[in-house]
Design a protein around this motif. Sequence first.
Motif, PDB file in Angstrom:
ATOM      1  N   LEU A 193     -28.074   9.988  49.108  1.00  0.00           N
ATOM      2  CA  LEU A 193     -28.604  11.355  49.030  1.00  0.00           C
ATOM      3  C   LEU A 193     -27.764  12.218  48.099  1.00  0.00           C
ATOM      4  O   LEU A 193     -26.535  12.125  48.076  1.00  0.00           O
ATOM      5  CB  LEU A 193     -28.633  11.996  50.411  1.00  0.00           C
ATOM      6  N   THR A 194     -28.442  13.073  47.339  1.00  0.00           N
ATOM      7  CA  THR A 194     -27.775  14.080  46.535  1.00  0.00           C
ATOM      8  C   THR A 194     -28.416  15.437  46.826  1.00  0.00           C
ATOM      9  O   THR A 194     -29.438  15.525  47.516  1.00  0.00           O
ATOM     10  CB  THR A 194     -27.893  13.781  45.028  1.00  0.00           C
TER      11      THR A 194
ATOM     12  N   MET B  22     -20.443  18.610  43.486  1.00  0.00           N
ATOM     13  CA  MET B  22     -21.038  17.481  42.778  1.00  0.00           C
ATOM     14  C   MET B  22     -22.357  17.160  43.464  1.00  0.00           C
ATOM     15  O   MET B  22     -22.669  17.744  44.508  1.00  0.00           O
ATOM     16  CB  MET B  22     -20.102  16.259  42.830  1.00  0.00           C
ATOM     17  N   PRO B  23     -23.141  16.231  42.934  1.00  0.00           N
ATOM     18  CA  PRO B  23     -24.421  15.926  43.581  1.00  0.00           C
ATOM     19  C   PRO B  23     -24.309  15.508  45.041  1.00  0.00           C
ATOM     20  O   PRO B  23     -25.239  15.735  45.814  1.00  0.00           O
ATOM     21  CB  PRO B  23     -24.967  14.783  42.717  1.00  0.00           C
TER      22      PRO B  23
ATOM     23  N   LEU C  96     -18.168  11.354  40.472  1.00  0.00           N
ATOM     24  CA  LEU C  96     -17.302  10.333  39.881  1.00  0.00           C
ATOM     25  C   LEU C  96     -18.040   9.008  39.756  1.00  0.00           C
ATOM     26  O   LEU C  96     -17.874   8.277  38.778  1.00  0.00           O
ATOM     27  CB  LEU C  96     -16.041  10.172  40.731  1.00  0.00           C
ATOM     28  N   ARG C  97     -18.864   8.684  40.745  1.00  0.00           N
ATOM     29  CA  ARG C  97     -19.609   7.421  40.684  1.00  0.00           C
ATOM     30  C   ARG C  97     -20.611   7.426  39.535  1.00  0.00           C
ATOM     31  O   ARG C  97     -20.869   6.399  38.915  1.00  0.00           O
ATOM     32  CB  ARG C  97     -20.301   7.145  42.023  1.00  0.00           C
TER      33      ARG C  97
ATOM     34  N   LEU D 221     -12.405  19.487  35.672  1.00  0.00           N
ATOM     35  CA  LEU D 221     -12.339  20.940  35.555  1.00  0.00           C
ATOM     36  C   LEU D 221     -13.762  21.472  35.488  1.00  0.00           C
ATOM     37  O   LEU D 221     -14.585  20.954  34.724  1.00  0.00           O
ATOM     38  CB  LEU D 221     -11.571  21.354  34.298  1.00  0.00           C
ATOM     39  N   VAL D 222     -14.051  22.506  36.263  1.00  0.00           N
ATOM     40  CA  VAL D 222     -15.396  23.083  36.327  1.00  0.00           C
ATOM     41  C   VAL D 222     -15.277  24.596  36.248  1.00  0.00           C
ATOM     42  O   VAL D 222     -14.421  25.194  36.910  1.00  0.00           O
ATOM     43  CB  VAL D 222     -16.111  22.683  37.634  1.00  0.00           C
ATOM     44  N   ALA D 223     -16.111  25.221  35.430  1.00  0.00           N
ATOM     45  CA  ALA D 223     -16.136  26.682  35.350  1.00  0.00           C
ATOM     46  C   ALA D 223     -17.396  27.126  34.633  1.00  0.00           C
ATOM     47  O   ALA D 223     -18.073  26.328  33.967  1.00  0.00           O
ATOM     48  CB  ALA D 223     -14.910  27.215  34.620  1.00  0.00           C
TER      49      ALA D 223
END
Length: 218
Positions: free
Chosen positions: A76-77, A15-16, A110-111, A147-149
């Motif tokens: 920070l991201t 995620m970032p 999520l934020r 879910l990530v793909a």
Amino acid sequence: MESTMWVLTRLLLLMPRHSSFQNFTYDGQAPDAHFWVGEGSRPGPEGHYVADENGSNEPLRKYSEKTLVIVLPGDLTVFDIDFLSVWCVAFYVDFGHVRIPRDLNVPPSLRMLGIEPQSKLNCEVLDEKIGFEVRWAIAGKSIVTQLVARLNDGQYMAFGLSGESDRSRMVGGDVTVTWMDHKSGKGYADDISWMLKVNVLAKGGHALIKESKEVQTT
């Protein structure tokens, strides 16, 4: 990445603000080594501490083929940094670093989705070939799952709970099936429950049981 002090076989940008080290190995011998991020072509003293997987800013201990998740500090991201390294603060030594590309396609945190998790992010890689991962965190009384793909047009990914606690069984299970419309760039998800429909037929004084699967989509 290779170094006499540590080896990192893979870095996943989840995620970032979240990154996962896969099979991270480090001998723990440097007196003041930390995860370190910053801007510029190479790591240097102008950077930021990144806490370890336990949220500690103590010098890094020994690791052996460890998979761990770290979170960037503050706001920070990955879009704000050029590198992520293991850096010795006391002696200005870079034990190895990863360059962060600018053209990233990273799922939102999520934020960013308006969710405040009460636990750290968990991640399990299910299929490395397509980068299929399931991620989850506790938010209030809920468990938030992502879910990530890398899906091609016409492909889908799914994850869910088995219909039985001790083995995999579709009947009685609850599965989320997701896919993406590549033309519109929109993602879709269906929550599918599998039930067993039983028909009892009377024939010649005998009871015949006919089973069929019934799918409910919500």
